[in-house]
Write an enzyme that holds these catalytic residues in place. Sequence first.
Site, PDB file in Angstrom:
ATOM      1  N   PHE A  19      31.061  40.288 -23.374  1.00 50.14           N
ATOM      2  CA  PHE A  19      30.287  41.205 -23.472  1.00 50.14           C
ATOM      3  C   PHE A  19      29.877  41.787 -24.944  1.00 50.14           C
ATOM      4  O   PHE A  19      30.843  41.798 -25.712  1.00 50.14           O
ATOM      5  CB  PHE A  19      30.474  42.469 -22.561  1.00 50.14           C
ATOM      6  CG  PHE A  19      30.282  42.430 -21.229  1.00 50.14           C
ATOM      7  CD1 PHE A  19      29.798  41.223 -20.476  1.00 50.14           C
ATOM      8  CD2 PHE A  19      30.978  43.296 -20.443  1.00 50.14           C
ATOM      9  CE1 PHE A  19      29.738  41.340 -19.353  1.00 50.14           C
ATOM     10  CE2 PHE A  19      30.676  43.476 -18.870  1.00 50.14           C
ATOM     11  CZ  PHE A  19      30.362  42.391 -18.365  1.00 50.14           C
ATOM     12  N   GLU A  29      26.116  28.569 -19.648  1.00 45.88           N
ATOM     13  CA  GLU A  29      27.079  27.753 -20.342  1.00 45.88           C
ATOM     14  C   GLU A  29      26.768  26.324 -19.927  1.00 45.88           C
ATOM     15  O   GLU A  29      27.032  25.330 -20.730  1.00 45.88           O
ATOM     16  CB  GLU A  29      28.394  28.338 -19.829  1.00 45.88           C
ATOM     17  CG  GLU A  29      29.453  27.374 -20.380  1.00 45.88           C
ATOM     18  CD  GLU A  29      30.792  27.878 -20.146  1.00 45.88           C
ATOM     19  OE1 GLU A  29      32.037  27.673 -20.803  1.00 45.88           O
ATOM     20  OE2 GLU A  29      31.110  28.598 -19.054  1.00 45.88           O
ATOM     21  N   CYS A  73      35.774  39.839 -23.489  1.00 44.08           N
ATOM     22  CA  CYS A  73      36.314  38.774 -22.878  1.00 44.08           C
ATOM     23  C   CYS A  73      36.825  37.483 -23.602  1.00 44.08           C
ATOM     24  O   CYS A  73      37.229  36.401 -23.234  1.00 44.08           O
ATOM     25  CB  CYS A  73      35.500  38.269 -21.462  1.00 44.08           C
ATOM     26  SG  CYS A  73      35.219  39.512 -20.123  1.00 44.08           S
TER      27      CYS A  73
END
Length: 408
Positions: free
Chosen positions: A395, A312, A161
């Site tokens: 990932f 995050e 991603c």
Amino acid sequence: MSTRRIAITGIGLLTPGGIDTASTWHTVCSATPTAAIDPSLGDVPVPITCRVPDFDAKALLGRDVWRMDRFSHLALAAAHQAVADAGLDPTSWDGARVAVVVGVGTESRDSIFAASRKVLEHDHATVSPLTIPRSTSNAAAAEISIALHIHGPSLAVSTACASGATALGVARDLLIADRCDIAVAGGVEAPCHPLSSLGFSRMGALSSRLHDPRGASRPFDVDRDGFVLAEGAGLLVLERARDAAARRAPVRAYFSGYGASSDGHHYAAPHPTGLGIERAFTAALADADLSVTDIHHVNAHGTGTPMNDRVEGATLRRLFHGHPPAVTSAKGTTGHTLGAAGAIEAALGVLTLQHQAIPPTANLDRLDPDIDLDVVSKTPRPCRVDALTTNSYGFGGHNAVLVLERAP
């Protein structure tokens, strides 16, 4: 420094928010969710996706669309938009000095799945001879190079991603190294397929909010439960700033820093302390010769999965010494376009710099109290933004951070 100053002169976007840049920006700024039940997924447990609306590949691209899978359609249409936006003519440029770099998270499911079904049925004679050329990860970059007369480096990169952001970083490196004068770079993904949906749902990665599909993608919200599978493409035109100035091209923004790292931790989960994210972030700032105090906005990865948003958020708090700038995630509107996300969000970062307004995070009704960030929601926030980062993670522990600066 003149060779390291990279200008962004063109944008091409096809997203669930619209089939061009203006419509995507409008949809994201209005915090309009695009997720819906997708009948094409059949009886999979989570049939929710975000699709590019009103996309007619044949009308946009012509008669050769039959030889391509959907991800190549999207990428090629976005590339045409970006090159036109940059005021460039592929029929007259020196194609040997033009590069294309496209990030793709996964191979196309369409041709491979269709061929696999025929193999299982022992119907070998009707397997298309285009099965492999259509479906491999480099197909989109190849189709762009063919259509736009590009004869310089043509690359496909895959960092899950983070692929779209990584592709932009690689393209920037090619320009700085004088391997090309123009780069058409970004990301694409067309994953709205039963196999993708089933695989991600079996991992527990997808939102299962079937009673409210429009509200399924909700980054940083206390009720988030996973991401929504989405398709899209974002391609940018990059040039050295001096070359853009020489041809008097309008500069949308400057791409001034790139950082990448690997967690080296887990095949799917981020490092619990966000150390990989931090390494990429600090590397990008160093590359741009900026500090955290120069960053006015963070376009977060913000997938809406419980762990990703929490890690995050904590990492941003630490990086900014407890006072992070305004944060947003486009995925509340667009869903998660996987390998395209980093490039689409970089384009949105460029538009944020141009409009001096931070778009809101859709579906953020109640900020998770464990995520102590200033997340923009409901309406755009007008404010001064001279420099921002756009963050992407994938990932396997891939991390990519881009630093963009406002053009005068």
